[in-house]
Write an enzyme that holds these catalytic residues in place. Sequence first.
Site, PDB file in Angstrom:
ATOM      1  N   GLY A 273     -10.135   9.348  12.638  1.00 18.26           N
ATOM      2  CA  GLY A 273     -11.358   8.691  13.090  1.00 18.26           C
ATOM      3  C   GLY A 273     -11.124   7.697  14.204  1.00 18.26           C
TER       4      GLY A 273
ATOM      5  CG  ASN B 291      -1.916   1.107   1.257  1.00 19.52           C
ATOM      6  OD1 ASN B 291      -1.824   2.073   0.494  1.00 19.52           O
ATOM      7  ND2 ASN B 291      -2.878   1.016   2.155  1.00 19.52           N
TER       8      ASN B 291
ATOM      9  NE  ARG C  77      -5.594  14.513  -0.719  1.00 16.05           N
ATOM     10  CZ  ARG C  77      -5.938  13.239  -0.626  1.00 16.05           C
ATOM     11  NH1 ARG C  77      -6.862  12.755  -1.432  1.00 16.05           N
ATOM     12  NH2 ARG C  77      -5.369  12.455   0.271  1.00 16.05           N
TER      13      ARG C  77
ATOM     14  CD  GLU D 222      -6.510   1.893   2.959  1.00 12.10           C
ATOM     15  OE1 GLU D 222      -7.177   2.796   2.423  1.00 12.10           O
ATOM     16  OE2 GLU D 222      -5.306   2.016   3.272  1.00 12.10           O
TER      17      GLU D 222
ATOM     18  CG  HIS E 292     -10.606   6.867   1.340  1.00  3.03           C
ATOM     19  ND1 HIS E 292     -11.040   8.165   1.476  1.00  3.03           N
ATOM     20  CD2 HIS E 292      -9.255   6.915   1.451  1.00  3.03           C
ATOM     21  CE1 HIS E 292      -9.999   8.965   1.670  1.00  3.03           C
ATOM     22  NE2 HIS E 292      -8.899   8.225   1.653  1.00  3.03           N
TER      23      HIS E 292
ATOM     24  NE  ARG F 256      -5.341   3.016  -1.105  1.00  2.00           N
ATOM     25  CZ  ARG F 256      -4.959   4.248  -0.769  1.00  2.00           C
ATOM     26  NH1 ARG F 256      -3.719   4.455  -0.359  1.00  2.00           N
ATOM     27  NH2 ARG F 256      -5.787   5.252  -0.822  1.00  2.00           N
TER      28      ARG F 256
ATOM     29  N   GLY G  43      -6.927   7.363  10.459  1.00  2.00           N
ATOM     30  CA  GLY G  43      -6.074   7.834  11.549  1.00  2.00           C
ATOM     31  C   GLY G  43      -6.757   8.775  12.516  1.00  2.00           C
TER      32      GLY G  43
END
Length: 393
Positions: free
Chosen positions: A330, A9, A241, A379, A181, A93, A328
């Site tokens: 959350g 990943n 972003r 993930e 995601h 990923r 992270g």
Amino acid sequence: MADVILVLNAGSSSLKFGLYEIGDGDEPQARSKGQVEDIDEAPRLVVKDAAGATVADEPWPDGAAQPGASVSKLIAWIEGGLGTDTLVAAGHRIVHGGREFSAPCRLDDRTIEALEALTPLAPLHQPKSLAPVRALKRLRPDLPQFGCFDTAFHHRLEPPVSRYAIPRAWEERGVRRYGFHGLSYEHVAHRLDRMSPDLSAKRTVVAHLGNGASLCAMRHGRSVDTSMGFTALDGLMMGTRCGAIDPGVLLYLQRTGGLSVAEVERLLYRESGLLGVSGVSSDMQTLLQSGDPHAAEAVDLFVHMAVREIAAMAASLEGLECLVFTGGIGERSAEVRLRICDRLGWLGVRIDRAANLLNAERIQTSDSLSKILVIAADEEAAMVRRVRPLACR
């Protein structure tokens, strides 16, 4: 002897990986997980075993920052510890799969070329995703490699959810809402189903909050709506972003500010979000601990945008029965979870403050109309579940 799958990943400055043994059981067994941190500056390998004990924590020489060098050293480290076990496949990923790639697939020359063509849709992520694929192909040309796509979980989104209000000819050329995601959301859907089929059936909003952030409205393990769209810029405010923004602002920046396309791209992807508003940091914990008023304003905007988007996802679901925090921020920021839930009281969301401070799995009060869960993002586990049947054919 055991067959082992490696999943990779690749992030903007790190390379996460997981090693899984595949046997006859329902779930592949994690053997170790780790990452090469700070690849561009001072590479460092950190690895933990399945029990969470550190088995490696070592700096790597400057040469590891060169393209492909980190993958080369990582493979050498992994194979050095395999013993009689066999590495049978690698999964990656890949952030953007476009319209063509809606399920995991073998990464050959044709698919790599097709995925590279999607770089304009994910300029920050797609090159990073494909770099380890190419490096591993050079190093181990006979090792089967498979791509798992962040957009795939949302592939079945249909109009009107998938559509933009622009001339239809552009939609026919692929301008639509893809969502991202997906591997994180797929893992949450898997965990909810394992916890309880009844829980999986609930109207659920999953908040993947981290340096990259988005929301997914899901039910019965399927994506119903999501906050990201054509690119990974839309929706929530993120570390660097901007999230949702009036497109007229972009025209203004070019016409009045004289910014080139490349300069606008850099501003939106690398200079905005928490970093841009605060002028302090892109890290949420740093901002929460800062006394700078601009840091507080950045956190307030992050919470405001999250609450607004959660309400939008609830509207798509026609209700809210379960709210899941992952990623992270959350998973680790009790303060952010508390602020978001307190502002969702009108939806019947009631957070247990003591459980929240403990980062417990279930953090709702007994009178909350919505379940509130904290589920660790994984993930890598989602990828290995997808790669395993392909590797074992």
